[in-house]
Motif scaffolding. Structure first.
Motif, short mmCIF file in Angstrom:
data_model
loop_
_atom_site.label_atom_id
_atom_site.label_comp_id
_atom_site.label_asym_id
_atom_site.label_seq_id
_atom_site.Cartn_x
_atom_site.Cartn_y
_atom_site.Cartn_z
N GLN A 8 33.28 39.60 43.91
CA GLN A 8 34.22 40.17 43.18
C GLN A 8 34.70 41.50 43.12
N THR A 10 36.29 46.24 44.33
CA THR A 10 37.14 47.04 44.78
C THR A 10 36.34 47.84 45.49
N ALA A 12 37.14 51.99 47.62
CA ALA A 12 37.93 53.25 47.72
C ALA A 12 36.99 54.14 48.95
N ARG A 63 32.64 47.40 39.29
CA ARG A 63 33.45 47.14 40.05
C ARG A 63 33.95 47.33 41.11
N LEU A 64 33.59 48.64 40.95
CA LEU A 64 34.55 49.85 41.90
C LEU A 64 33.60 50.54 43.09
N LYS A 66 33.08 53.33 45.98
CA LYS A 66 33.66 54.03 46.40
C LYS A 66 33.27 55.15 47.35
N ASP A 98 40.07 38.58 51.15
CA ASP A 98 40.52 39.96 50.37
C ASP A 98 40.94 38.88 49.06
N SER A 99 42.02 39.82 47.95
CA SER A 99 41.52 39.39 46.42
C SER A 99 42.93 37.66 46.71
N LYS A 146 42.65 51.53 48.70
CA LYS A 146 41.89 50.79 47.49
C LYS A 146 42.08 49.29 48.03
N LYS A 147 40.95 48.78 48.42
CA LYS A 147 41.35 47.17 48.29
C LYS A 147 40.38 46.62 47.42
N GLU A 148 40.61 46.06 47.71
CA GLU A 148 39.91 44.15 46.26
C GLU A 148 39.76 43.41 47.58
#
Ligand SMILES: Nc1nc2c(ncn2[C@@H]2O[C@H](COP(=O)(O)OP(=O)(O)OP(=O)(O)O)[C@@H](O)[C@H]2O)c(=O)[nH]1
Ligand SMILES: [Mg+2]
Length: 285
Positions: A8, A10, A12, A63-64, A66, A98-99, A146-148
């Motif tokens: 899971q 994120t 961006a 986790r992110l 970008k 999606d989340s 931004k999307k998880e």
């Protein structure tokens, strides 16, 4: 390293670069006309299928993720440089949700642009008009989005071998694929490409680790198999009971996950026949 089939993260996109406020600097007219260029586009987020990748373990580090922002515009109407795209490699069979768990896309062969980078802002040269000869304004670029997401790997296969520890799943898959590698108890699923003589395309076999509470979640790799093959060793104390237990495991998994493993066409493969003594065990089923 552990086999990771669920992450899971994120994602961006890069934001668009700012437009420039700039005026021509000429010897005779130090404050010439506006010549501020537009900002560059932000980088996209692209998910790219790489058939060689085995799992998603390379995506657990952060986790992110970008993409790069676009660069600002410059004088002389020079457009800002585009922000670099971020390309995340995923194995074949990855599904993006999606989340909240809503299906977004099954990733197949091609690259998928998941998020488009922000648009670059207009520089002040864009705003020049008869009534406004020296605009002092420029746009900032569009923001990053931004999307998880949840990425899950579910192999698309022809046959999935399901059995308890030591029932002979790997031996069978190795034998069929004519690989001579050493057999050791597997703690993660493996994918075998097997080409029977009469077939033009190879068949994909999933070899699951022995079913136990700690490996139950790997049944996810059976969800997109066409056929389930239950592998039961005749060396078990009660092979029929082993088979029933395997079926129960599948039913329990289906109830929990809303899948249909127990309804798939299935075979029963009995191994260890060489050790089976008919006189001692009598009739099997
Ligand atoms: N005698 C005999 N031994 C077998 C047979 N099939 C597998 N074995 C042996 O049983 C042991 C376990 O075999 P594996 O193929 O690793 O079994 P597995 O189902 O993949 O085991 P896990 O990955 O731990 O679930 C190995 O030592 C094999 O050589 C068979 O038909 N007869
Ligand atoms: Mg094995």
């Amino acid at each position: 390293m552990a086999f990771i089939d669920h992450v899971q993260i994120t994602l961006a996109s890069g934001r668009g670069g700012k437009g420039a406020v700039h005026f021509q600097k000429l010897r005779r007219s130090p404050r010439g006309g506006p010549d501020g260029g537009n900002g560059g586009k932000g980088g996209d987020i692209i998910l790219s299928v790489k058939p060689d990748l085995k799992d998603l373990s390379h995506l657990v580090k952060k986790r992110l993720y970008k993409a790069k922002d676009g660069y600002p515009g410059e004088g002389r109407k020079k457009k800002g440089k585009k922000g670099k795209n971020l390309v995340l490699s995923v194995p074949k069979g990855t599904i993006c949700y999606d989340s909240k768990g809503l299906l977004l896309k099954e990733l197949k062969e091609k690259d998928w642009c998941f998020l488009k980078g922000g648009r670059g802002g207009k520089g002040n040269s864009f705003f020049k008009k008869a009534s406004l000869q020296a605009p002092q304004i420029a746009q900032s670029g569009s923001p990053s989005v931004k999307k998880e997401v949840i990425l899950q790997l579910k192999w698309v296969s022809d046959v999935c071998l399901v059995g308890f520890r030591g029932s002979g799943k790997t031996s069978f898959a190795l034998e069929l694929s004519q690989q001579k590698s050493k057999i050791y108890p597997s703690s993660y699923p493996r994918l075998f490409s097997i080409k029977p003589l009469s077939f033009s395309e190879p068949l994909l076999f999933v070899d699951l680790p022995g079913l136990s509470p700690s490996t139950r979640s790997f049944l996810k790799q059976a969800e997109r198999a066409k056929i389930i093959t239950f592998v039961v060793s005749l060396m078990d104390k009660d092979p029929f009971c082993s088979y029933q237990k395997l079926r129960k495991e599948l039913l329990a998994y289906d109830q929990k996950k809303g899948s249909y493993l127990a309804q798939k066409p299935s075979f029963l493969l009995l191994t260890g026949r060489d050790h089976f003594v008919y006189e001692e065990k009598g009739k099997l089923f």
